[in-house]
Design a protein around this motif. Structure first.
Motif, PDB file in Angstrom:
ATOM      1  N   LEU A  17      52.324  27.614  10.305  1.00  0.00           N
ATOM      2  CA  LEU A  17      53.121  28.296   9.289  1.00  0.00           C
ATOM      3  C   LEU A  17      52.502  29.636   8.913  1.00  0.00           C
ATOM      4  CD1 LEU A  17      55.467  28.011   7.121  1.00  0.00           C
ATOM      5  CD2 LEU A  17      53.652  27.309   5.598  1.00  0.00           C
ATOM      6  N   SER A  18      51.200  29.647   8.663  1.00  0.00           N
ATOM      7  CA  SER A  18      50.561  30.883   8.209  1.00  0.00           C
ATOM      8  C   SER A  18      50.496  31.930   9.317  1.00  0.00           C
ATOM      9  CB  SER A  18      49.176  30.597   7.650  1.00  0.00           C
ATOM     10  OG  SER A  18      48.407  29.888   8.575  1.00  0.00           O
ATOM     11  N   SER A  19      50.364  31.516  10.580  1.00  0.00           N
ATOM     12  CA  SER A  19      50.344  32.514  11.658  1.00  0.00           C
ATOM     13  C   SER A  19      51.710  33.151  11.848  1.00  0.00           C
ATOM     14  CB  SER A  19      49.869  31.881  12.966  1.00  0.00           C
ATOM     15  OG  SER A  19      50.795  30.929  13.425  1.00  0.00           O
ATOM     16  N   LYS A  20      52.793  32.386  11.690  1.00  0.00           N
ATOM     17  CA  LYS A  20      54.122  32.974  11.821  1.00  0.00           C
ATOM     18  C   LYS A  20      54.451  33.880  10.634  1.00  0.00           C
ATOM     19  CE  LYS A  20      55.809  29.707  15.054  1.00  0.00           C
ATOM     20  NZ  LYS A  20      56.688  28.637  15.414  1.00  0.00           N
ATOM     21  N   ILE A  21      53.954  33.534   9.459  1.00  0.00           N
ATOM     22  CA  ILE A  21      54.169  34.393   8.294  1.00  0.00           C
ATOM     23  C   ILE A  21      53.408  35.703   8.454  1.00  0.00           C
ATOM     24  CG2 ILE A  21      53.667  34.598   5.832  1.00  0.00           C
ATOM     25  CD1 ILE A  21      54.447  31.629   5.623  1.00  0.00           C
ATOM     26  N   ALA A  22      52.175  35.629   8.940  1.00  0.00           N
ATOM     27  CA  ALA A  22      51.400  36.854   9.176  1.00  0.00           C
ATOM     28  C   ALA A  22      52.060  37.723  10.239  1.00  0.00           C
ATOM     29  CB  ALA A  22      49.975  36.499   9.596  1.00  0.00           C
ATOM     30  N   TYR A  23      52.657  37.103  11.250  1.00  0.00           N
ATOM     31  CA  TYR A  23      53.369  37.815  12.315  1.00  0.00           C
ATOM     32  C   TYR A  23      54.554  38.597  11.740  1.00  0.00           C
ATOM     33  CZ  TYR A  23      55.647  38.365  16.896  1.00  0.00           C
ATOM     34  OH  TYR A  23      56.222  38.873  18.033  1.00  0.00           O
ATOM     35  N   ILE A  24      55.293  37.958  10.845  1.00  0.00           N
ATOM     36  CA  ILE A  24      56.465  38.603  10.245  1.00  0.00           C
ATOM     37  C   ILE A  24      56.032  39.680   9.248  1.00  0.00           C
ATOM     38  CG2 ILE A  24      58.444  38.188   8.738  1.00  0.00           C
ATOM     39  CD1 ILE A  24      58.669  35.449  10.168  1.00  0.00           C
ATOM     40  N   LEU A  25      54.965  39.420   8.487  1.00  0.00           N
ATOM     41  CA  LEU A  25      54.484  40.407   7.529  1.00  0.00           C
ATOM     42  C   LEU A  25      54.028  41.685   8.211  1.00  0.00           C
ATOM     43  CD1 LEU A  25      52.390  38.497   4.876  1.00  0.00           C
ATOM     44  CD2 LEU A  25      54.408  39.873   4.495  1.00  0.00           C
ATOM     45  N   LYS A  26      53.380  41.557   9.365  1.00  0.00           N
ATOM     46  CA  LYS A  26      52.910  42.736  10.084  1.00  0.00           C
ATOM     47  C   LYS A  26      54.055  43.453  10.791  1.00  0.00           C
ATOM     48  CE  LYS A  26      49.424  43.743  12.013  1.00  0.00           C
ATOM     49  NZ  LYS A  26      48.249  44.153  12.747  1.00  0.00           N
ATOM     50  N   ASN A  27      55.275  42.896  10.722  1.00  0.00           N
ATOM     51  CA  ASN A  27      56.484  43.484  11.295  1.00  0.00           C
ATOM     52  C   ASN A  27      56.473  43.436  12.827  1.00  0.00           C
ATOM     53  OD1 ASN A  27      59.009  44.440  10.730  1.00  0.00           O
ATOM     54  ND2 ASN A  27      58.405  46.583  10.770  1.00  0.00           N
ATOM     55  N   LYS A  28      55.760  42.485  13.414  1.00  0.00           N
ATOM     56  CA  LYS A  28      55.688  42.391  14.862  1.00  0.00           C
ATOM     57  C   LYS A  28      56.976  41.871  15.480  1.00  0.00           C
ATOM     58  CE  LYS A  28      50.851  42.116  15.911  1.00  0.00           C
ATOM     59  NZ  LYS A  28      49.840  41.405  16.687  1.00  0.00           N
ATOM     60  N   HIS A  29      57.839  41.281  14.679  1.00  0.00           N
ATOM     61  CA  HIS A  29      59.109  40.783  15.193  1.00  0.00           C
ATOM     62  C   HIS A  29      60.132  41.913  15.369  1.00  0.00           C
ATOM     63  CE1 HIS A  29      59.783  41.083  10.898  1.00  0.00           C
ATOM     64  NE2 HIS A  29      61.092  40.988  11.112  1.00  0.00           N
ATOM     65  N   SER A  30      59.828  43.093  14.877  1.00  0.00           N
ATOM     66  CA  SER A  30      60.752  44.217  14.921  1.00  0.00           C
ATOM     67  C   SER A  30      60.434  45.140  16.098  1.00  0.00           C
ATOM     68  CB  SER A  30      60.651  45.005  13.617  1.00  0.00           C
ATOM     69  OG  SER A  30      61.407  46.182  13.695  1.00  0.00           O
ATOM     70  N   ILE A  31      61.438  45.848  16.577  1.00  0.00           N
ATOM     71  CA  ILE A  31      61.201  46.807  17.652  1.00  0.00           C
ATOM     72  C   ILE A  31      60.575  48.087  17.127  1.00  0.00           C
ATOM     73  CG2 ILE A  31      63.054  45.935  19.096  1.00  0.00           C
ATOM     74  CD1 ILE A  31      64.750  48.307  18.144  1.00  0.00           C
ATOM     75  N   GLU A  32      60.550  48.246  15.799  1.00  0.00           N
ATOM     76  CA  GLU A  32      59.946  49.426  15.191  1.00  0.00           C
ATOM     77  C   GLU A  32      58.495  49.168  14.787  1.00  0.00           C
ATOM     78  OE1 GLU A  32      62.643  49.931  12.014  1.00  0.00           O
ATOM     79  OE2 GLU A  32      64.141  50.922  13.244  1.00  0.00           O
ATOM     80  N   TYR A  33      57.832  48.199  15.433  1.00  0.00           N
ATOM     81  CA  TYR A  33      56.467  47.825  15.078  1.00  0.00           C
ATOM     82  C   TYR A  33      55.490  48.936  15.422  1.00  0.00           C
ATOM     83  CZ  TYR A  33      51.864  45.755  15.634  1.00  0.00           C
ATOM     84  OH  TYR A  33      50.528  45.510  15.567  1.00  0.00           O
ATOM     85  N   LEU A  34      54.679  49.296  14.459  1.00  0.00           N
ATOM     86  CA  LEU A  34      53.542  50.170  14.664  1.00  0.00           C
ATOM     87  C   LEU A  34      52.357  49.505  13.969  1.00  0.00           C
ATOM     88  CD1 LEU A  34      55.151  53.649  14.003  1.00  0.00           C
ATOM     89  CD2 LEU A  34      54.357  52.766  16.180  1.00  0.00           C
ATOM     90  N   PRO A  35      51.199  49.408  14.626  1.00  0.00           N
ATOM     91  CA  PRO A  35      50.100  48.634  14.043  1.00  0.00           C
ATOM     92  C   PRO A  35      49.538  49.218  12.756  1.00  0.00           C
ATOM     93  CG  PRO A  35      49.429  49.681  16.091  1.00  0.00           C
ATOM     94  CD  PRO A  35      50.891  49.904  15.952  1.00  0.00           C
ATOM     95  N   TYR A  36      49.797  50.473  12.475  1.00  0.00           N
ATOM     96  CA  TYR A  36      49.237  51.101  11.278  1.00  0.00           C
ATOM     97  C   TYR A  36      50.262  51.238  10.162  1.00  0.00           C
ATOM     98  CZ  TYR A  36      51.408  55.022  13.710  1.00  0.00           C
ATOM     99  OH  TYR A  36      52.291  55.826  14.384  1.00  0.00           O
ATOM    100  N   GLN A  37      51.467  50.712  10.344  1.00  0.00           N
ATOM    101  CA  GLN A  37      52.493  50.794   9.300  1.00  0.00           C
ATOM    102  C   GLN A  37      52.904  49.405   8.864  1.00  0.00           C
ATOM    103  OE1 GLN A  37      55.826  53.038  10.666  1.00  0.00           O
ATOM    104  NE2 GLN A  37      54.896  55.012  10.183  1.00  0.00           N
ATOM    105  N   GLN A  38      53.324  49.320   7.612  1.00  0.00           N
ATOM    106  CA  GLN A  38      53.825  48.045   7.128  1.00  0.00           C
ATOM    107  C   GLN A  38      55.345  48.065   7.081  1.00  0.00           C
ATOM    108  OE1 GLN A  38      52.525  47.205   3.203  1.00  0.00           O
ATOM    109  NE2 GLN A  38      52.799  49.297   2.478  1.00  0.00           N
ATOM    110  N   GLY A  39      55.929  46.906   7.311  1.00  0.00           N
ATOM    111  CA  GLY A  39      57.379  46.794   7.284  1.00  0.00           C
ATOM    112  C   GLY A  39      57.878  46.563   5.870  1.00  0.00           C
ATOM    113  N   ASN A  40      59.166  46.449   5.753  1.00  0.00           N
ATOM    114  CA  ASN A  40      59.798  46.228   4.451  1.00  0.00           C
ATOM    115  C   ASN A  40      60.210  44.775   4.295  1.00  0.00           C
ATOM    116  OD1 ASN A  40      59.552  48.860   3.590  1.00  0.00           O
ATOM    117  ND2 ASN A  40      61.449  49.487   4.565  1.00  0.00           N
ATOM    118  N   THR A  41      59.313  43.855   4.594  1.00  0.00           N
ATOM    119  CA  THR A  41      59.622  42.437   4.482  1.00  0.00           C
ATOM    120  C   THR A  41      58.781  41.801   3.394  1.00  0.00           C
ATOM    121  OG1 THR A  41      58.003  41.901   6.181  1.00  0.00           O
ATOM    122  CG2 THR A  41      60.271  42.202   6.903  1.00  0.00           C
TER     123      THR A  41
END
Length: 147
Positions: free
Chosen positions: A32-56
């Motif tokens: 559960l916590s690894s999938k939440i961290a994945y979504i928080l880092k915005n890795k599920h989006s095509i606009e993923y950049l490792p130095y930016q945070q998403g709006n989730t």
């Protein structure tokens, strides 16, 4: 949309904030916590950049009913230190789950986020509640099925 010198396309981000709700009832803590961290880092989006945070933003409900496998109920320990001599406090999973069940999920998610200012700002977007009652119904959260 603008193109920089390295021919990388940078799209203009929309400022739509997405709210997700996750039910932790009968879920394994690590998965559960690894999938939440994945979504928080915005890795599920095509606009993923490792130095930016998403709006989730993520709301976790029923944190007191999280599962762990094996004998981790008796053997897993959580340590904290006051900074004073002899100030080490050790607590097992069961005792911490009875006392403060939100701390277990907070500790797991924080360990999976970056250890810098980005990770600290991402962690502020997680809201954890012990039961199914939460005050974020006006944000219209979408139920996120994690299996």
């Amino acid at each position: 949309m603008e193109i920089n010198q390295n021919k990388t396309i940078i799209s203009s981000k929309e400022n739509t904030v997405k709210w997700y709700i996750v039910d932790a009832k009968n879920q394994n803590l690590g998965r559960l916590s690894s999938k939440i961290a994945y979504i928080l880092k915005n890795k599920h989006s095509i606009e993923y950049l490792p130095y930016q945070q998403g709006n989730t933003h993520i709301i976790i409900i029923n944190s007191k009913e999280i599962n762990v496998t094996g004998k981790k109920h008796e053997q897993k320990t959580y340590k904290r230190h006051s900074g004073r001599p002899g100030g080490l406090k050790v607590e097992t999973f069961e005792k911490l789950q009875n006392r403060m069940p939100n701390k277990i999920i907070e500790h797991a998610i924080r360990g999976m986020l970056p250890k810098n200012s980005l990770g600290r700002s991402l962690f502020k977007k997680v809201k954890i509640y012990t039961n199914s009652i939460h005050p974020h119904s006006s944000q219209k959260p979408v139920y996120l099925n994690i299996h």
